[in-house]
Scaffold this motif. Structure first.
Motif, PDB file in Angstrom:
ATOM      1  N   LEU A 150      -9.658  -4.768  -0.074  1.00 11.45           N
ATOM      2  CA  LEU A 150      -8.703  -5.798  -0.493  1.00 11.45           C
ATOM      3  C   LEU A 150      -9.316  -7.195  -0.409  1.00 11.45           C
ATOM      4  CD1 LEU A 150      -5.506  -4.381   1.258  1.00 11.45           C
ATOM      5  CD2 LEU A 150      -6.157  -4.178  -1.155  1.00 11.45           C
ATOM      6  N   LEU A 208      -1.588   4.588   7.361  1.00 13.86           N
ATOM      7  CA  LEU A 208      -2.963   4.083   7.388  1.00 13.86           C
ATOM      8  C   LEU A 208      -3.651   4.528   8.675  1.00 13.86           C
ATOM      9  CD1 LEU A 208      -4.989   2.268   5.851  1.00 13.86           C
ATOM     10  CD2 LEU A 208      -4.180   0.391   7.285  1.00 13.86           C
ATOM     11  N   VAL A 227      -2.325   6.018   0.921  1.00 16.14           N
ATOM     12  CA  VAL A 227      -3.534   5.317   1.355  1.00 16.14           C
ATOM     13  C   VAL A 227      -3.697   5.478   2.862  1.00 16.14           C
ATOM     14  CG1 VAL A 227      -4.688   3.079   1.563  1.00 16.14           C
ATOM     15  CG2 VAL A 227      -3.430   3.645  -0.526  1.00 16.14           C
ATOM     16  N   LEU A 244      -8.636   2.140   4.338  1.00 14.08           N
ATOM     17  CA  LEU A 244      -8.963   0.902   3.624  1.00 14.08           C
ATOM     18  C   LEU A 244     -10.476   0.762   3.736  1.00 14.08           C
ATOM     19  CD1 LEU A 244      -6.331  -1.842   4.504  1.00 14.08           C
ATOM     20  CD2 LEU A 244      -6.774  -0.767   2.310  1.00 14.08           C
ATOM     21  N   LEU A 272       0.490  -3.294   5.381  1.00 14.13           N
ATOM     22  CA  LEU A 272      -0.170  -2.062   5.783  1.00 14.13           C
ATOM     23  C   LEU A 272       0.889  -0.991   6.014  1.00 14.13           C
ATOM     24  CD1 LEU A 272      -2.827  -3.495   8.257  1.00 14.13           C
ATOM     25  CD2 LEU A 272      -3.013  -3.100   5.794  1.00 14.13           C
ATOM     26  N   ASN A 273       0.612   0.212   5.536  1.00 12.69           N
ATOM     27  CA  ASN A 273       1.608   1.280   5.637  1.00 12.69           C
ATOM     28  C   ASN A 273       1.480   2.062   6.935  1.00 12.69           C
ATOM     29  OD1 ASN A 273      -0.265   3.513   5.327  1.00 12.69           O
ATOM     30  ND2 ASN A 273      -0.441   2.926   3.191  1.00 12.69           N
ATOM     31  N   LEU A 300       0.844  -1.187   0.000  1.00 15.54           N
ATOM     32  CA  LEU A 300       0.000   0.000   0.000  1.00 15.54           C
ATOM     33  C   LEU A 300       0.884   1.243   0.000  1.00 15.54           C
ATOM     34  CD1 LEU A 300      -2.689  -0.978   2.651  1.00 15.54           C
ATOM     35  CD2 LEU A 300      -2.861  -1.094   0.173  1.00 15.54           C
TER      36      LEU A 300
END
Length: 181
Positions: A17, A31, A9, A12, A27-28, A5
């Motif tokens: 996804l 997020l 982003v 979510l 996951l960044n 990601l």
């Protein structure tokens, strides 16, 4: 496969996804929001929740959906002010309420947990489940359906409450051990 990601982003969205065949957690650190079912239908074996996440609304989806069966580890960044995975419990807990909101097959329920969210262990087959003496609420359907080989209840006063909470659940328990207060 892997899906990375990008830092842009921040949300979510529901089902974002879903069924993407993701096998590793990507996951960044920017997020902030994980909406309902955003990770449903994947084969991730470990889930890491970054410190930046402020809102989690059932990211694994309702009930047993195949996703939970793959996960063996859930870790929340210790610097996250909203959520935790205290005592290496392999779960996501709302820190302010003590409500456990997401689990995997290796989850333990530590002391200090006040409530278990709906459908947490649905579809699981557990060797042992220990319910802490601090547990006060279990939303309907927590264990629908589930097989527990050994259930340990840390307070006799919980027995009647649990009977009522699980009245309409498909629940199979081999042995129950109730500890005294």
């Amino acid at each position: 496969g892997d899906v990375l990601l990008p830092p842009s982003v921040r949300i979510l969205e529901a089902g974002a996804l879903m069924g993407s065949h993701i096998t590793s957690n990507t996951l960044n650190d920017s997020l902030e929001v994980m909406e309902s079912g955003c990770l449903t239908g994947n084969q991730i074996t470990s889930l890491y929740i970054p410190a930046s996440v402020k809102s989690i609304n059932n990211p694994l989806g309702d009930g047993y959906n195949g996703f939970n069966g793959f996960i063996t580890s859930i870790v929340v960044d210790p610097n996250n002010p909203y959520y935790d995975s205290r005592n290496n419990c392999n779960a996501i807990i709302e820190s302010s309420t003590g409500n456990m909101i997401a689990v995997c097959r290796n989850t333990t329920v530590p002391e200090g947990i006040i409530s278990l969210d709906t459908w947490l262990f649905g579809g699981f087959s557990l060797d042992t489940l220990v319910l802490p003496s601090t547990l006060m609420r279990m939303n309907c359907g927590n264990y629908d359906p589930v097989h527990i080989k050994h259930l340990v209840i840390n307070s006799p006063s919980m027995v009647l409450y649990l009977r009522n909470a699980w009245e309409r659940c498909e629940l199979y328990i081999d042995t129950i051990h109730v500890l005294s207060d």
